[in-house]
Design an enzyme around this catalytic site. Structure first.
Site, PDB file in Angstrom:
ATOM      1  N   HIS A  34     -58.010  41.769 -12.423  1.00 58.15           N
ATOM      2  CA  HIS A  34     -58.942  41.317 -13.456  1.00 58.15           C
ATOM      3  C   HIS A  34     -59.488  39.916 -13.186  1.00 58.15           C
ATOM      4  O   HIS A  34     -60.333  39.434 -13.924  1.00 58.15           O
ATOM      5  CB  HIS A  34     -58.271  41.395 -14.825  1.00 58.15           C
ATOM      6  N   HIS A  40     -52.302  51.998  -9.769  1.00 57.24           N
ATOM      7  CA  HIS A  40     -52.115  53.067 -10.753  1.00 57.24           C
ATOM      8  C   HIS A  40     -50.951  53.975 -10.376  1.00 57.24           C
ATOM      9  O   HIS A  40     -50.379  54.639 -11.238  1.00 57.24           O
ATOM     10  CB  HIS A  40     -53.400  53.881 -10.905  1.00 57.24           C
TER      11      HIS A  40
END
Length: 728
Positions: A230, A480
């Site tokens: 991010h 993930h």
């Protein structure tokens, strides 16, 4: 009336342009080779099927033709006002759509080849056309003043190419795109132009939840990795006007009411999970088309709304306006919430009062998530803990600097603390995170190993740090596969307390409002084992991601990854093996050296050819390299991006001879930065921690040590003492 006004103004501008500039018939792009047509052929990477006689050798695209395409496009597309300094993603996308429309018209009219679209169109100087009247100024005419501190928006990091690495600029590509129409439409199979397997089918068959664990990394790898993700990338996408979240205007709408960017994910009737809830479709929207610097033409590419370098925009934001919103305005401090002041505990992040539903699931209007420099701070609770730790670290450093330099004002204290925090994050990323993820061998091969002493003079003004499409839409999503089913809380004595399902912590960080719980989650992150890097992904994110209150289903993160790669036009996994210098083959069986046989066999049941295997799916299915958690292709893409982020950053902490350079003494202190120290300094209950929190504790190679023992070094901020300048 408005459209008539636009047409008239455009015609007048053409007249003026003709008087003041070049002749309209001047060549903007000279074409070579035989005539072509405009239907895209995957087998030859060309566009076929357009008007006869076009694309003849020696023909050229004139500025007049570009102006005509511009006028046609303006009739269809409404463009945001251009006399402004701050552009949001939606407004930029309107210009991106216009440029894509013009590029598509020229491609069809001239029967352009793939090479001419990708290499030729972007060379046209559009400032000599009507396009200049809608081109955002900050993308076409940037003036740079070199200073000690970074701009929040990343502009002028590179003084030669001022937009490189800046916010709202296009992703770069390692390999040219494969769109089904050569310009914009999502990728389909290269075999007879057939459809690829549904994204949900790839998820269900290739990436089931098999619950394997990685036996070295802790969940801190996930928390710090997402925090880094991010810092690097957030693609511009449409958002719901009210909640600012993804629009839900695809699946349950008639075609005339659908969002224009809809690219929904169909669910097969026999789906083992979603069929129980009669779910036939998952909402998904495409990313916005970018505006290239100088408003250049070309095929579709998305854009990054963040900066492409490691600059802690997670803490500080990418706009000066929002940065001011995050600050107190005195002592160089960030605003915080002293929720537990009466208990003597450290502050939490401030409440998110502005757009409170953005990235936050609220059960009632009095419930609030947290505010920070990056909008996804509440995406999952472990990420929120990282944001909290680093905001506290900024304020800890600011208070120390303020004591040492009482003559410094708020701005100097803030910028110096920011500069140190960015340097600490850069150092920890390359000294702790990347060695765990990539391994020393990969880091050595790609020049990622940090210097032990002295300056590193590796900055290259010709290296763009721009985020790669392959990195954003595939490789960085390796994380993930590390996600667990549940997130654990542990005591300061390193004993398990309790756990919560991951899906219950997504966009709901409310546990942190209970005194002492943040520390328990941090202790959990340093003790809980992360999942392995393999093709197994927890159902917590393939079935119940972003589930709403009262519902038992959510969306599928793996299907999102597959769909995003296709709409980005990412070529197949095999194409990236070729790019990375790895063996390639048109046989599935050849992949058995790279993946388990069971994985290869499953691929044969859903894909026509190894060339069709989606990049994310193939990347996480490869066996990890020795000493690495990533396979060869993702190691190659990740290491390439992290190399660019270091070599293309003029403010990189190890550099000499820059206004931003640290003194040799200060650089020596920055090299002492450790994640363990940051966690010790910014929690309340932590007494002991392993030296390398991203790796499980081990009595011999990674022992737990007391925070106060001095074994974990501290950055000595005395090296930042600056004597006041005498007024005499």
């Amino acid at each position: 009336m408005d459209s008539m006004f636009i047409i008239v103004s455009v015609i007048l501008t053409i007249c003026n342009l003709g008087k003041t500039q070049l002749t309209d018939s001047e060549c903007a792009l000279k074409l070579t080779g035989p005539g072509r047509t405009s239907f895209f052929d995957f087998n030859t990477n060309t566009l076929r099927g357009g008007p006869l006689g076009m694309g003849q050798s020696g023909q050229c695209i004139t500025y007049e033709a570009i102006n005509q395409a511009y006028i046609d496009a303006r009739k269809r597309i409404s463009v945001a006002q251009t006399n402004k300094n701050n552009w949001n993603a939606q407004e930029l996308a309107s210009v991106g759509e216009l440029l894509l429309d013009i590029s598509t018209q020229l491609t069809k009219n001239y029967g352009l080849s793939y090479e001419e679209v990708e290499k030729g169109l972007p060379t046209i100087d559009t400032s000599k056309t009507l396009i200049r009247e809608v081109c955002p100024a900050y993308l076409s005419n940037v003036e740079c003043r070199v200073g000690k501190y970074r701009r929040y928006d990343g502009l002028c990091n590179n003084v030669k190419y001022p937009t490189w690495g800046a916010t709202n600029t296009p992703f770069s590509r390692l390999v040219g795109p494969l769109f089904s129409d050569g310009m914009s439409a999502p990728k389909i199979s290269g075999i007879n132009n057939e459809k690829l397997p549904m994204a949900r089918v790839v998820s269900r068959i290739m990436h089931p939840d098999e619950g394997f664990h990685e036996h070295a990394a802790t969940l801190m790898l996930v928390a710090f990795g997402q925090f880094l993700d991010h810092d690097f990338t957030l693609m511009g996408t449409p958002a719901d006007p009210k909640t600012k979240n993804e629009p839900e205007e695809c699946c349950n709408r008639s075609s005339n009411l659908k969002h224009p960017y809809c690219n929904e994910i169909p669910i097969p009737d026999d789906d083992y999970f979603y069929s129980k809830f009669n779910i036939k479709c998952i909402d998904f929207v495409r990313s916005f088309p970018a505006v290239r610097p100088g408003c250049r033409l070309g095929s579709r590419i998305g854009f990054n709304t963040l900066t492409s370098v490691l600059d802690a925009n997670t803490v500080y934001s990418v706009t000066e306006e929002y940065n001011r919103h995050l600050r107190t305005g005195f002592g160089g401090l960030l605003r915080m919430n002293p929720a537990f002041k009466n208990l003597g505990l450290k502050d939490l992040l401030p409440l998110k009062i502005q757009d409170p539903d953005e990235g936050c699931t609220r059960l009632n209007p009095s419930q609030y998530c947290f505010d920070a420099g990056e909008v996804r701070v509440n995406e999952q609770l472990v990420l929120t803990t990282m944001h909290t730790i680093w905001a506290r670290e900024h304020n800890r450093i600011a208070r120390e600097l303020s004591k040492m330099n009482p003559h410094w004002n708020d701005e100097i204290i803030f910028q110096e603390a920011r500069r140190i925090v960015i340097a600490e994050i850069q150092h920890i990323t390359y000294n702790e995170f990347l060695p765990t993820l990539l391994g020393k061998g990969v880091m050595e091969k790609f020049g990622l190993l940090l210097q032990k002493e002295g300056y590193w003079d590796g900055y290259d003004i010709n290296v763009s740090p721009n985020v790669l499409a392959e990195f954003s839409a595939a490789a960085l999503r390796i994380g993930h596969t590390f996600l667990p089913n549940s997130v654990e809380r542990w005591s300061k004595a390193h004993k398990f307390i309790a756990s919560k399902k991951l899906s219950d912590l997504i966009r709901r960080p409310y546990d942190l409002y209970r005194a002492g719980v943040l520390d328990e989650y941090i202790m959990g992150l340093t003790n809980q084992v992360a999942q392995a890097m393999d093709d197994s992904v927890t159902q917590e994110v393939t079935n119940t991601l972003f589930k709403k209150p009262g519902q038992r289903f959510g969306v599928d993160l793996v299907a999102f990854n597959i769909q995003r790669g296709r709409e980005f036009g990412l070529p197949g996994f095999m194409e990236y093996r070729k790019f990375c210098g790895l063996p390639v083959s048109d046989s599935f069986q050849s992949l058995s050296l790279e993946m388990p046989n069971s994985t290869v066999n499953r691929y044969t049941t859903i894909y026509n050819s190894p060339d069709d295997v989606d990049l994310w799916s193939g990347g996480v299915s490869e066996k990890p390299l020795p000493g690495s958690m990533a396979g060869p292709v993702f190691s190659c893409i990740l290491a390439t991006q992290f190399s660019y982020a270091r070599r293309g950053d003029r403010f990189w902490y190890e550099l000499p001879n820059q206004p931003s350079s640290f003194t040799p003494e200060q650089l020596k202190e920055i090299r002492k930065a450790r994640l363990a120290r940051v966690l010790c300094d910014n929690t309340d209950l932590m007494d002991t921690i392993q030296l390398w929190p991203i790796v499980l504790p081990d009595h011999e190679i990674n022992p737990r040590v007391p925070c106060r023992s001095g074994i974990i070094p501290s950055v000595n901020l005395n090296k930042w003492i600056e004597l006041p300048v005498s007024s005499n």
